[in-house]
Design a protein around this motif. Sequence first.
Motif, PDB file in Angstrom:
ATOM      1  N   ALA A  79      -4.984  -6.513 -13.264  1.00  0.00           N
ATOM      2  CA  ALA A  79      -3.786  -7.212 -12.696  1.00  0.00           C
ATOM      3  C   ALA A  79      -3.044  -6.744 -11.524  1.00  0.00           C
ATOM      4  CB  ALA A  79      -2.711  -7.177 -13.823  1.00  0.00           C
ATOM      5  N   GLY A  80      -3.557  -5.618 -11.270  1.00  0.00           N
ATOM      6  CA  GLY A  80      -2.835  -4.672  -9.925  1.00  0.00           C
ATOM      7  C   GLY A  80      -2.250  -3.497 -10.139  1.00  0.00           C
ATOM      8  N   ALA A  81      -2.217  -3.066 -11.393  1.00  0.00           N
ATOM      9  CA  ALA A  81      -1.644  -1.599 -11.322  1.00  0.00           C
ATOM     10  C   ALA A  81      -2.584  -0.716 -10.391  1.00  0.00           C
ATOM     11  CB  ALA A  81      -1.682  -1.250 -12.754  1.00  0.00           C
ATOM     12  N   ASP A  82      -1.900   0.179 -10.217  1.00  0.00           N
ATOM     13  CA  ASP A  82      -2.704   1.414  -9.206  1.00  0.00           C
ATOM     14  C   ASP A  82      -3.279   2.455 -10.069  1.00  0.00           C
ATOM     15  OD1 ASP A  82      -2.149   0.003  -6.684  1.00  0.00           O
ATOM     16  OD2 ASP A  82      -0.013   0.443  -7.098  1.00  0.00           O
ATOM     17  N   MET A  83      -2.457   2.944 -11.105  1.00  0.00           N
ATOM     18  CA  MET A  83      -2.750   3.985 -11.894  1.00  0.00           C
ATOM     19  C   MET A  83      -2.340   3.756 -13.217  1.00  0.00           C
ATOM     20  SD  MET A  83      -1.975   7.525  -9.660  1.00  0.00           S
ATOM     21  CE  MET A  83      -2.890   8.546 -10.734  1.00  0.00           C
ATOM     22  N   ILE A  84      -2.971   4.596 -14.253  1.00  0.00           N
ATOM     23  CA  ILE A  84      -2.432   4.369 -15.515  1.00  0.00           C
ATOM     24  C   ILE A  84      -1.693   5.601 -16.146  1.00  0.00           C
ATOM     25  CG2 ILE A  84      -3.522   4.456 -18.062  1.00  0.00           C
ATOM     26  CD1 ILE A  84      -3.875   1.751 -16.506  1.00  0.00           C
ATOM     27  N   ASN A  85      -0.839   5.513 -16.959  1.00  0.00           N
ATOM     28  CA  ASN A  85       0.247   6.457 -17.429  1.00  0.00           C
ATOM     29  C   ASN A  85      -0.424   6.599 -18.957  1.00  0.00           C
ATOM     30  OD1 ASN A  85       2.436   8.665 -17.493  1.00  0.00           O
ATOM     31  ND2 ASN A  85       2.516   7.419 -19.397  1.00  0.00           N
ATOM     32  N   LEU A  86      -1.258   7.533 -19.466  1.00  0.00           N
ATOM     33  CA  LEU A  86      -1.888   7.393 -20.710  1.00  0.00           C
ATOM     34  C   LEU A  86      -1.018   8.315 -21.818  1.00  0.00           C
ATOM     35  CD1 LEU A  86      -3.823   6.504 -22.612  1.00  0.00           C
ATOM     36  CD2 LEU A  86      -5.527   8.253 -21.598  1.00  0.00           C
ATOM     37  N   LEU A  87      -0.511   7.791 -22.878  1.00  0.00           N
ATOM     38  CA  LEU A  87       0.015   8.644 -23.816  1.00  0.00           C
ATOM     39  C   LEU A  87      -0.830   8.856 -25.003  1.00  0.00           C
ATOM     40  CD1 LEU A  87       2.699  10.074 -24.795  1.00  0.00           C
ATOM     41  CD2 LEU A  87       3.256   8.027 -25.839  1.00  0.00           C
ATOM     42  N   PRO A 105       0.826  -1.412   0.014  1.00  0.00           N
ATOM     43  CA  PRO A 105      -0.143   0.046  -0.046  1.00  0.00           C
ATOM     44  C   PRO A 105       0.782   1.200  -0.033  1.00  0.00           C
ATOM     45  CG  PRO A 105      -0.092  -1.033   2.284  1.00  0.00           C
ATOM     46  CD  PRO A 105       0.697  -2.056   1.320  1.00  0.00           C
ATOM     47  N   ASP A 106       2.248   1.125   0.121  1.00  0.00           N
ATOM     48  CA  ASP A 106       3.012   2.129   0.317  1.00  0.00           C
ATOM     49  C   ASP A 106       3.603   2.545  -1.115  1.00  0.00           C
ATOM     50  OD1 ASP A 106       4.569  -0.032   0.347  1.00  0.00           O
ATOM     51  OD2 ASP A 106       6.350   1.003   1.254  1.00  0.00           O
ATOM     52  N   VAL A 107       3.371   1.738  -2.039  1.00  0.00           N
ATOM     53  CA  VAL A 107       3.868   2.236  -3.390  1.00  0.00           C
ATOM     54  C   VAL A 107       2.898   2.048  -4.521  1.00  0.00           C
ATOM     55  CG1 VAL A 107       5.537   1.338  -5.297  1.00  0.00           C
ATOM     56  CG2 VAL A 107       6.283   0.893  -2.867  1.00  0.00           C
ATOM     57  N   CYS A 108       3.003   3.137  -5.363  1.00  0.00           N
ATOM     58  CA  CYS A 108       1.817   3.093  -6.703  1.00  0.00           C
ATOM     59  C   CYS A 108       2.611   2.466  -7.883  1.00  0.00           C
ATOM     60  CB  CYS A 108       1.535   4.564  -6.808  1.00  0.00           C
ATOM     61  SG  CYS A 108       0.420   4.925  -8.075  1.00  0.00           S
ATOM     62  N   ALA A 109       2.138   1.539  -8.599  1.00  0.00           N
ATOM     63  CA  ALA A 109       2.613   1.006  -9.650  1.00  0.00           C
ATOM     64  C   ALA A 109       1.907   1.590 -10.714  1.00  0.00           C
ATOM     65  CB  ALA A 109       2.451  -0.422  -9.631  1.00  0.00           C
ATOM     66  N   ILE A 110       2.234   2.519 -11.613  1.00  0.00           N
ATOM     67  CA  ILE A 110       1.919   3.347 -12.781  1.00  0.00           C
ATOM     68  C   ILE A 110       2.245   2.357 -13.776  1.00  0.00           C
ATOM     69  CG2 ILE A 110       1.521   5.453 -14.128  1.00  0.00           C
ATOM     70  CD1 ILE A 110       3.220   6.601 -11.369  1.00  0.00           C
ATOM     71  N   VAL A 111       1.304   1.925 -14.709  1.00  0.00           N
ATOM     72  CA  VAL A 111       1.424   1.115 -15.778  1.00  0.00           C
ATOM     73  C   VAL A 111       0.943   2.047 -17.104  1.00  0.00           C
ATOM     74  CG1 VAL A 111       0.923  -0.972 -17.085  1.00  0.00           C
ATOM     75  CG2 VAL A 111       1.220  -0.989 -14.565  1.00  0.00           C
ATOM     76  N   ALA A 112       1.952   2.285 -17.946  1.00  0.00           N
ATOM     77  CA  ALA A 112       1.789   2.961 -19.095  1.00  0.00           C
ATOM     78  C   ALA A 112       0.618   2.075 -20.301  1.00  0.00           C
ATOM     79  CB  ALA A 112       2.832   3.506 -19.883  1.00  0.00           C
TER      80      ALA A 112
END
Length: 327
Positions: free
Chosen positions: A122-130, A96-103
């Motif tokens: 799958a468990g990503a916390d946020m999306i990075n959108l290009l 809970p102390d790390v945010c995994a941002i998957v693009a």
Amino acid sequence: MTSESRTTGSELQASAAGPNPSASDLVRGISPVLEVPFTDGGDVDLDGFERVVQYVLATGVSSVMFPGFASEFHKLSELERDTLTEILLRHTRDRPDVCAIVAVQDHATTLAVARARSVIAAGADMINLLPPHFLSPSRRALIEHVSAVLEAVAPAGVIMQYAPKETGTSLDAATLRMIAAESTNLRMVKVESSPPGSLIHELAAGTPSLLAVEGYAGVQLPDAFRRGAVGSQPGCSFIEIYQEIWRRFADGDLAGGDALHRRLLPYISYWMLDTELIIAAEKEISRRRGLFASARCREPAHRLDAEELSMIDRFMAEFTDFISIGV
């Protein structure tokens, strides 16, 4: 941590507090983009990537992004990309102390929506959108694409990546705020325009207020911080230097942060003249630090010449107090 609940702009501007900060609260300070090591034969070095993940998390960052330009995402197969993403999420999904941002960089809206949903599941916390940029889509098409991805993963948070040099995409604060007004899970913008400061300020000052992180290897980090950036997303081969610069700024030691950044600037300003150049330089630094065995980049790639390798020699000597060997 899984996808977050909706968060207001005022809440985003407050520092993370308590044992369960939301994902977007964790995207502050230095949020590195992971590199992908290859073997001398050009295959993905999975063990090397796992060491990269472990090293990055051991530096104490509260967020990490993958895959980006620094990851050579455009040179990975779908299977390689999925495998590497799973390695990252295996290390972050129960933290809970790390945010995994998957693009998500897919040009086709249907593919971008599918990928975004898949990585959140799958468990990503946020999306990075290009946003899409191939063949210069219209402003309307771009907004429709972005809105579709935002809707597909709501309430999970999304960071919009604005990289006009690499993509040719033109966006402004008014357009970004319009999107955020309609899709409240647009949490932040990664601003990689040059210079980024004015857009960062405009995003923060408008309604709704949008927070920003600075990219582009931190070349404009001091100005970005002063104009309200809440973090920076450089590459990952010398995170410790960026962390110290940010720590000084955050502690109010602006002169100290400026001084350390001035020492770093001759290197990163040269390397950022070309994206392939900084990828090659960072990989050579990571190789020398013992993260993986080969600094190979997949072709087409920049090949470091003798003077550029000498520059890395000088860099390693200059910052020996920050970047240990054998990490």
